[in-house]
Each structure stands twice: as C-alpha cells, then as structure tokens.
Design an enzyme around this catalytic site. Structure first.
Site, PDB file in Angstrom:
ATOM      1  N   LYS A 188       0.614  -1.378  -0.284  1.00 15.49           N
ATOM      2  CA  LYS A 188       0.055   0.064  -0.285  1.00 15.49           C
ATOM      3  C   LYS A 188       1.250   0.844  -0.315  1.00 15.49           C
ATOM      4  CE  LYS A 188      -2.101   2.137   2.903  1.00 15.49           C
ATOM      5  NZ  LYS A 188      -1.920   3.520   2.419  1.00 15.49           N
ATOM      6  N   GLU A 264      10.513   0.394  10.789  1.00 17.23           N
ATOM      7  CA  GLU A 264      11.442   1.629  10.288  1.00 17.23           C
ATOM      8  C   GLU A 264      10.573   2.795   9.939  1.00 17.23           C
ATOM      9  OE1 GLU A 264      12.383   4.677   8.966  1.00 17.23           O
ATOM     10  OE2 GLU A 264      13.118   3.660   6.998  1.00 17.23           O
ATOM     11  N   CYS A 298      13.401  10.610   7.210  1.00 16.88           N
ATOM     12  CA  CYS A 298      13.558   9.382   8.791  1.00 16.88           C
ATOM     13  C   CYS A 298      14.721   9.825   9.752  1.00 16.88           C
ATOM     14  CB  CYS A 298      13.201   8.873   8.702  1.00 16.88           C
ATOM     15  SG  CYS A 298      14.140   7.193   7.418  1.00 16.88           S
ATOM     16  N   GLU A 395      10.784  14.423  16.205  1.00 14.92           N
ATOM     17  CA  GLU A 395      10.208  14.622  15.075  1.00 14.92           C
ATOM     18  C   GLU A 395       9.761  15.516  14.604  1.00 14.92           C
ATOM     19  OE1 GLU A 395       9.537  10.882  12.194  1.00 14.92           O
ATOM     20  OE2 GLU A 395      11.791  11.236  11.532  1.00 14.92           O
TER      21      GLU A 395
HETATM   22  P1  NAI Z   1       1.713   7.637   9.033  1.00 17.28           P
HETATM   23  O1  NAI Z   1       2.989   7.024   9.907  1.00 17.28           O
HETATM   24  O2  NAI Z   1       0.616   8.284   8.862  1.00 17.28           O
HETATM   25  O3  NAI Z   1       2.018   6.929   7.643  1.00 17.28           O
HETATM   26  C1  NAI Z   1       2.928   6.060   6.234  1.00 17.28           C
HETATM   27  C2  NAI Z   1       2.388   4.979   6.191  1.00 17.28           C
HETATM   28  O4  NAI Z   1       1.471   4.251   7.275  1.00 17.28           O
HETATM   29  C3  NAI Z   1       1.298   5.652   5.191  1.00 17.28           C
HETATM   30  O5  NAI Z   1       0.727   4.767   4.411  1.00 17.28           O
HETATM   31  C4  NAI Z   1      -0.342   5.659   5.702  1.00 17.28           C
HETATM   32  O6  NAI Z   1      -1.598   5.047   5.061  1.00 17.28           O
HETATM   33  C5  NAI Z   1       0.199   4.130   6.800  1.00 17.28           C
HETATM   34  N1  NAI Z   1      -0.941   4.729   7.935  1.00 17.28           N
HETATM   35  C6  NAI Z   1      -1.431   5.297   8.851  1.00 17.28           C
HETATM   36  N2  NAI Z   1      -2.338   4.591   9.759  1.00 17.28           N
HETATM   37  C7  NAI Z   1      -2.411   3.658   9.623  1.00 17.28           C
HETATM   38  C8  NAI Z   1      -2.986   3.120  10.565  1.00 17.28           C
HETATM   39  N3  NAI Z   1      -3.656   2.792  11.368  1.00 17.28           N
HETATM   40  N4  NAI Z   1      -2.544   0.941   9.864  1.00 17.28           N
HETATM   41  C9  NAI Z   1      -2.117   0.737   8.863  1.00 17.28           C
HETATM   42  N5  NAI Z   1      -1.292   1.496   8.525  1.00 17.28           N
HETATM   43  C10 NAI Z   1      -1.703   2.991   8.406  1.00 17.28           C
HETATM   44  O7  NAI Z   1       2.687   9.411   8.730  1.00 17.28           O
HETATM   45  P2  NAI Z   1       2.097  10.443   8.166  1.00 17.28           P
HETATM   46  O8  NAI Z   1       1.027  10.632   9.284  1.00 17.28           O
HETATM   47  O9  NAI Z   1       2.528  10.530   6.778  1.00 17.28           O
HETATM   48  O10 NAI Z   1       3.246  11.814   8.740  1.00 17.28           O
HETATM   49  C11 NAI Z   1       3.755  12.223  10.451  1.00 17.28           C
HETATM   50  C12 NAI Z   1       4.773  11.914  11.060  1.00 17.28           C
HETATM   51  O11 NAI Z   1       5.248  10.581  11.009  1.00 17.28           O
HETATM   52  C13 NAI Z   1       5.446  12.634  10.413  1.00 17.28           C
HETATM   53  O12 NAI Z   1       5.519  13.821  10.117  1.00 17.28           O
HETATM   54  C14 NAI Z   1       6.763  11.833  10.244  1.00 17.28           C
HETATM   55  O13 NAI Z   1       7.423  12.500  11.628  1.00 17.28           O
HETATM   56  C15 NAI Z   1       7.068  10.175  10.646  1.00 17.28           C
HETATM   57  N6  NAI Z   1       6.896  10.310   9.008  1.00 17.28           N
HETATM   58  C16 NAI Z   1       8.349   8.782   8.985  1.00 17.28           C
HETATM   59  C17 NAI Z   1       8.630   8.282   8.119  1.00 17.28           C
HETATM   60  C18 NAI Z   1       9.683   7.153   7.931  1.00 17.28           C
HETATM   61  O14 NAI Z   1      10.849   8.110   6.474  1.00 17.28           O
HETATM   62  N7  NAI Z   1      10.348   6.576   8.832  1.00 17.28           N
HETATM   63  C19 NAI Z   1       7.377   8.894   6.896  1.00 17.28           C
HETATM   64  C20 NAI Z   1       6.619   9.640   6.960  1.00 17.28           C
HETATM   65  C21 NAI Z   1       6.605  10.183   7.919  1.00 17.28           C
END
Ligand code: NAI
Ligand code: MG
Length: 497
Positions: A188, A264, A298, A395
């Site tokens: 996804k 990750e 990240c 972060e």
């Molecule tokens: P997120 O963790 O909500 O989204 C990342 C992925 O997880 C997306 O594909 C989203 O659809 C999915 N997701 C969201 N809720 C879920 C759930 N309950 N169950 C399964 N999958 C789910 O991150 P978001 O809201 O886009 O960004 C928020 C913060 O997360 C950012 O400000 C940053 O701090 C961090 N982040 C870290 C990343 C990394 O590379 N480690 C990448 C993106 C965000």
C-alpha cells in the site's frame, strides 16, 4: 471512472497515468467504487483521482497473493526471480525521467533529487535481483548418525505499508527483498503519493512477473493500512512511517495472527561537529543532512551539536549556507527544496516552529511560510535550545533544525543519545580516534563520519531504540523475508545412546 488518465509534467510532457488498483496483474476498480484525489503540493490543486482500496480490496489482493504464493510462484526458480528483478530495474532506468517527474509532481521533491532517487531504485532492485539465487542454508553437523541442514524459506504473503517522503525509493526497498526471497506481496502506497507506485506497478506487468506476485494498492492508513496489519492471511508486515502508527501495527499483528513485523520509524538524529572538523565540509554536510528532501527524511540530522571552540564561526557560516538553499518550483533546475508534501505536514511543522518560539528558542533564520501558494517553508534554524524542549525531542519532519554547543566528547555522546530515537547520527572530526570512539558510543543504526545521508542499497539501514525493528537494505534485509527451517535426517543407530 476509467483506469488511467493522461497527465502532463513540465519535464516529460504527456504520459498515461494508471489510476486503478493493481491486483493479480491487472488494474481494477475498487470493490466499493471509491476514489480519492492526489494533490500537487506545489499548487495545492488536485492532480488526478485514483481508485481507493478498502478492507474488501485488501482481501481480494491478499487472495491473489496467496494463490500466487501457493501456485505458480513457488515453481519459479531463483534464477528466474533474478531475471524479473533485473528486468524491472532496467525498466526503472529506461523510465528514469518520467518516474522522477511523477515524484516531483505528486510529492513536490526537486526533480534533480528525484532523478537520484530513481537511479537508487534501479540499483536496489538490481542488487536484490543479484541475491535471489544466493540464498542458501547450512549443513550442521551434530553427530555421525544424523544429517541436518537448514533452508531459508520465504515467509509467504507479505503486507508492506510505505510512506510519502520517498514514494518510489521506499517501494523499491520493500519490493526488492520481498520478491528476491520468493514471497508475494500486497503493497500500500501512502495516500499523499499514490502515482509513482501505480506507474511502477505498470512496469511490474511489463517485466513479466506472474499475476498476484506483486499487488499495489492506493488507500488510506486507517482503512486499507489497518486491514493489512490485522489481516489473518498476511504472514508478515513491513512498515515505514511514524512511530505512532508503528505501535498500532505491532498491536494489530499481535491481536490477529502474530504476523512477523519489521518497522522503520522516525528519528531525531544528532549531527556532531568537533572543533577539529574541516568546517566548510562540515557545514555542507550539516546543511544536506537537515534540508535534503525538505527535511522529510527519517534520518534527518535535526539536532546539530557544535563544539564550543568553533560554535560562533560555524553558526554564522551555516546560517548563510542554509539561507542560500533555493526553495521553489520542484521542476526548476536550480531548486534544492520544494514544498512539504501536504497541508497537514505543513501545519505540523509550523506548529513545531511555534512551539520552539514559545519555549524560548531563538529563530536564527527562517521560521515562516515561503510564498502564498504551495506548502513551502523557509529553511529554519533554532538556537538557544535545551534538551527538554519539544523541538529537541520530537521528530519535526520539515526544514527545521536546532543547534547547540557542547564542551567535551562525553557531553557530545550524552546529548547525542538523549532522545528515544536511534536511527542515525554523524560525527565530523579529523581525528580518527575521536571518530571511532564516538561512533561506537552513539546508539544509532547508522553513523556517518564527515558526511551525511550516505545511504546505499548494499548497506543495512534501520533503527536502534524506538526508531524501529529490523534492518532494510543490504544482506540484512533478507532476514526480514525468510524463515529458517531445520531438517534433521536420522541415518541409523540406536534410538537412544
Ligand atoms: P503515517 O505513519 O501515518 O503514514 C505512513 C503510512 O502508514 C501511510 O501509508 C499511511 O497510510 C499508513 N498508515 C497510517 N495509519 C495507519 C494505520 N492505522 N494502520 C496501518 N497503516 C497506517 O505518517 P504521516 O501521518 O504521513 O506522517 C506523520 C509523521 O510520521 C511525520 O511527520 C514523520 O514524523 C513521520 N514519518 C516518518 C517516515 C519515515 O520515513 N520513517 C515517513 C513518513 C512519516
Ligand atoms: Mg500528492
């Protein structure tokens, strides 16, 4: 709604963008017929609507992946798996400009940087193509009457949930090892950036992968993402994103079928500059460490610690360097920093800038929106910070860093390790002993010396502490997608003794 739309990018002209869900080797509509729009963060306007996967579509995709895993894919030789991945890597190379332009359109990243991402995608897919026929077990000698060996077998149907900050690079990091090791997958993409993943799915078809081996769906976290992590017929879930969601995924795995989990997650990485560093080089790497990809990394080096002897000189030069980063249209050739990915991320970052000001930190440069259209934020530096401030612990995921002074090596190590995260760190010094001593003490999955963001598909990457579980890239990633089977054959002799 149709399954593809003609779109246009300033760099590559018109192209046909798939918009369906890629399930069982075909683009289809979702069971419930829902769609959602992807936004261009430079203009805040919708680019196109894509079909949305709900829980029911996850079921359909998992069935396809299961059927492929139990059927045709099992018989495919490791050598043939290599060939599929090599072909896919070649297709990424051949479509490099278009894939990069799609990333710039959908995510806002500078086109020049997006091209580097796509080159790295091809490298990663090719690298794991190379691994496909080198996955071996061991013969383990226990006694003369037993012959025992291990096999590294695929786990089965894998769910992969990726973020929006490197839409295609995360796609490649996930798809390479999962396929090399003989699993099948339902991936996804992030709801902010579905377009590249769908174009890559089209390339999967062109590369000739059997139907059902790689399924790519667009959808939201709370629906499609949650359905993946709680699914009873998914054997493993791999996630990249926020620590908050990482915890939810682990809980869902625990509460369903105890699927294997790799995560990750976020970071708050220290970038430590000693008095004896080459100051000009250090400034370039510190700048790149935080502002690359608009701070949406990240491993972003968001906490900068500079030794007191050079602090004043460093901060003046760093301010000039950061203020000179060109912020603007991702398609302009001299742009380094494009917009943040979404209104939500923009608001979150501005909220952190506000919190920093309220807690008494000083804005050295930036701190404001740039322009009045698109989610652009000025490169921002905070000084006068303390370890307990929100901006030093959480972060931010934007072009915002904090800079502080340290006295001794012990101080640098202590503050370097002073968050719940442990993804990356860097040390800048010309003294080899300092570099090695400090690297050894930092609780981080990756430490760069006199550099930053040197990611490479051959090198393992992942988090200590709350930055994650498991390692991606390198040989290490194969462990995420294989399980060990022990076979013991009794050769003869008495039952006991
Ligand atoms: P997120 O963790 O909500 O989204 C990342 C992925 O997880 C997306 O594909 C989203 O659809 C999915 N997701 C969201 N809720 C879920 C759930 N309950 N169950 C399964 N999958 C789910 O991150 P978001 O809201 O886009 O960004 C928020 C913060 O997360 C950012 O400000 C940053 O701090 C961090 N982040 C870290 C990343 C990394 O590379 N480690 C990448 C993106 C965000
Ligand atoms: Mg978008």
């Amino acid at each position: 709604m149709s399954l593809s739309t003609t779109l246009e990018t300033p760099q590559t002209g018109k192209y046909e963008q798939p918009t369906g869900l890629f399930i069982n080797g075909e683009f289809t509509k979702g069971v419930e017929g829902k769609t959602f729009e992807s936004i261009n963060p430079s203009t805040e306007k919708p680019i196109v609507a894509v079909h949305e996967a709900t829980e029911k579509d996850v079921d359909v995709a998992v069935s396809a992946a299961r059927k492929a895993f139990e059927g045709e894919w099992r018989k495919v030789t490791p050598e043939q798996r290599s060939k599929y991945l090599f072909k896919l890597a070649d297709l990424f190379d051949q479509n490099l400009d278009l894939l990069a332009a799609i990333e710039s359109l959908d995510n806002g990243k500078a086109f020049a940087m997006a091209k580097v991402d796509i080159g790295m995608c091809a490298g990663c897919l090719r690298y794991y193509g190379g691994w496909a026929d080198k996955i071996t077990g061991k013969v383990i000698d226990t006694n003369s009457e037993t012959f025992s060996y291990t096999r590294q077998e695929p786990i089965g149907v894998c769910g992969q949930i990726i973020p929006w900050n490197f839409p295609l690079l995360m796609w490649a990091w996930k798809i390479g090892p999962v396929v090399a090791t003989g699993n099948t997958v339902v991936l996804k993409s992030a709801e902010q950036t579905p377009l590249g993943a769908l174009y890559a799915a089209k390339l999967v078809k062109e590369a000739g992968f059997p139907p059902g081996v790689i399924n790519v769906i667009s959808g939201f976290g709370k629906t499609a993402g949650a359905a993946i992590s709680a699914h009873m017929d998914i054997d493993k879930v791999a996630f990249t994103g926020s620590t908050v969601v990482g915890r939810q995924i682990m809980k869902a795995a625990a509460g369903s079928n105890l699927k294997k989990v790799t995560l990750e997650l976020g970071g708050k990485s220290p970038n430590i500059v000693f008095d004896d560093a080459n100051i000009e080089d250090a400034i370039s790497w510190v700048n790149f460490g935080i502002y690359f990809n608009h701070g949406q990394c990240c491993c972003a080096g968001s906490r900068i610690y500079v030794q007191e002897g050079i602090y004043d000189k460093f901060i003046e030069a760093f301010k000039k360097r950061a203020a000179a980063n060109k912020v603007g249209d991702p398609f302009a050739s001299d742009t380094f920093q494009g917009p943040q990915v979404s209104q939500l991320q923009f608001d979150r970052i501005m909220g952190y800038i506000d919190a920093g000001r309220k807690e008494g930190a000083k804005v050295e440069i930036g701190g404001e929106r740039q322009g009045d259209k698109g989610y652009f934020i000025q490169p921002t530096i905070f000084s006068n910070v303390s370890e307990d401030m929100k901006i030093m612990q959480e972060e931010i995921f934007g072009p915002v860093c904090s800079i502080a002074k340290f006295k001794t090596e012990e101080d640098a190590i202590r503050v370097g390790n002073s968050t719940t995260y442990g993804l990356a760190a860097a040390v800048h010094t010309q003294n080899l002993n300092t570099a090695i001593r400090v690297s050894n003490e930092l609780r981080a999955g990756t430490v760069w010396v006199n550099a930053y963001n040197l990611l490479h598909h051959q090198l393992p990457f992942g988090g200590y502490k709350e930055s994650g579980i498991g390692r991606e890239l390198g040989e290490a990633a194969l462990a995420n997608y294989t399980q060990t089977k022990t076979v013991s054959i009794r050769l003869g002799g008495a039952l006991f003794g």
